[in-house]
Design an enzyme around this catalytic site. Structure first.
Site, PDB file in Angstrom:
ATOM      1  N   HIS A 255      20.363   5.739  19.773  1.00  0.00           N
ATOM      2  CA  HIS A 255      19.646   6.925  20.261  1.00  0.00           C
ATOM      3  C   HIS A 255      19.986   8.185  19.471  1.00  0.00           C
ATOM      4  CE1 HIS A 255      17.636   5.185  23.765  1.00  0.00           C
ATOM      5  NE2 HIS A 255      18.716   4.421  23.921  1.00  0.00           N
ATOM      6  N   ASP A 259      17.267  10.760  18.027  1.00  0.00           N
ATOM      7  CA  ASP A 259      17.290  12.224  18.183  1.00  0.00           C
ATOM      8  C   ASP A 259      17.138  12.910  16.829  1.00  0.00           C
ATOM      9  OD1 ASP A 259      17.617  11.898  20.879  1.00  0.00           O
ATOM     10  OD2 ASP A 259      19.773  12.316  20.891  1.00  0.00           O
ATOM     11  N   GLU A 285       8.289  10.896  22.366  1.00  0.00           N
ATOM     12  CA  GLU A 285       8.081  11.037  20.921  1.00  0.00           C
ATOM     13  C   GLU A 285       6.738  11.674  20.592  1.00  0.00           C
ATOM     14  OE1 GLU A 285       7.045   6.686  22.001  1.00  0.00           O
ATOM     15  OE2 GLU A 285       8.394   8.266  22.650  1.00  0.00           O
TER      16      GLU A 285
END
Length: 359
Positions: A255, A259, A285
């Site tokens: 993750h 990011d 997203e």
């Protein structure tokens, strides 16, 4: 006071003005200019000294914000104000002995109460109390001598007769410094509050990861831009961007890498848009660009710049491994009579068509 609309300034003016009238009268200047009027001379004296006590107490309460911070001292100073009103009534009714006793009692109590209140507020951290404390201490010294002379506890001489005048003069100067200090403090507090409110407002409409506007801001801004475009008959276009296979990025690289991809796309969007364009993170997203005054042809060019620029960039993982991500975009131009929801829906469908045709 007219410029600042700050109430303590008004009370300061009324207090100093009343003290000026009282001193002018008690020093004999009124009789010098207007002659003797036995029926009114004492009444003017009691009224002027009562008003000085009244506005002095009110000024202390207002300047030191006593009611909220020191409720018990608020009642003490209110009692002094009530005492002064009673003394004024006694004076007007020519009950001179009662007026004499009440005004001299108020003259002793008010400075002590003001000084005690200033000390307590200073201990609470209210810095303008410094000048206020010094001012009332100076007045107390002169006023105490004058009051004790009136009660025949001190002899009548130059120092006791003029003690109140000198004390009041020095106090008026020191209180003006106290007001200046207070205004400076209030201005700093106001600036800090404005900065804090601006920061919280910014946080409430900004996405923390990308720095772009969030979904809440998007909805309200898009609605207003659609209404403005309809009124002015100006073009308005929308670009909806969606990262391709973003779930696999999170699954394969973690993750934190996801990011980084979102942050990188926000940078690319910033580099490919104009100052008047509004970039928002729609959620997950997905990103939305509001392009005021823009036809679909230019919006398509903007979307293509973002798509090609982002696909050419590579992301580097902590271990040195690099990867790239692509983005699909849908473009829609506002139609006559169309609302914000319909415009966003058409851009969303166009984006999914891009996904269907190969991403």
């Amino acid at each position: 006071y007219i410029g600042l609309k700050d109430r303590p300034y008004l009370y300061y003016i009324l207090y100093i003005g009343s003290a000026l009238v009282w001193l002018f009268h008690v020093q004999g200047h009124t009789m010098m200019f207007l002659g003797r009027h036995p029926a009114w001379d004492l009444a003017v004296l009691w009224v002027s000294v009562s008003l000085t006590l009244l506005w002095g107490a009110v000024f202390a309460v207002s300047f030191l914000d006593v009611r909220k911070n020191l409720p018990h001292m608020f009642y003490v100073l209110t009692a002094v104000a009530a005492l002064s009103v009673l003394a004024m009534g006694m004076g007007l009714l020519r009950m001179h002995k009662a007026a004499f006793a009440l005004t001299h009692l108020g003259g002793l109590v008010l400075p002590v109460a003001a000084i005690a209140t200033a000390v307590m507020r200073l201990r609470q951290g209210f810095l303008p109390s410094r000048f206020f404390l010094l001012a009332w201490s100076v007045l107390a010294a002169g006023g105490l001598a004058f009051a004790l002379m009136g009660l025949k506890l001190l002899p009548v001489n130059f120092l006791t007769v003029n003690g109140a005048a000198v004390g009041a003069t020095l106090e008026s100067l020191l209180l003006s410094l106290a007001l200046t200090d207070r205004i400076r403090l209030l201005r700093k507090q106001k600036e800090y509050l404005e900065k804090t409110q601006k920061r919280y407002r910014q946080l409430s409409i900004t996405d923390g990861l990308t720095g772009l506007y969030n979904r809440r801001y998007l909805k309200s801004r898009l609605r207003s831009e659609v209404e403005h475009s309809g009124r002015m008959e100006m073009p308005l276009s929308l670009v909806l961007l969606d990262l391709d296979d973003f779930k696999s990025v999170n699954d394969e690289h973690g993750h934190s890498a996801g990011d980084s991809v979102l942050a990188a796309l926000s940078v690319t969007i910033g580099n490919c848009t104009r100052a008047g364009d509004i970039a928002c993170r729609f959620g997950g997203e997905e990103f939305v660009l509001i392009l005021p005054g823009t036809r679909s042809e230019y919006a398509l060019m903007t979307a293509e710049r973002i798509r090609t620029g982002f696909s050419a960039a590579s992301m580097t993982l902590p271990g040195g491994k690099s990867f790239s991500v692509t983005v699909s975009a849908g473009v829609a131009e506002l139609r006559p009579g169309e609302d914000a929801s319909s415009l966003l829906d058409r851009a969303d469908k166009a984006m999914y068509e891009a996904k269907r045709l190969g991403k």
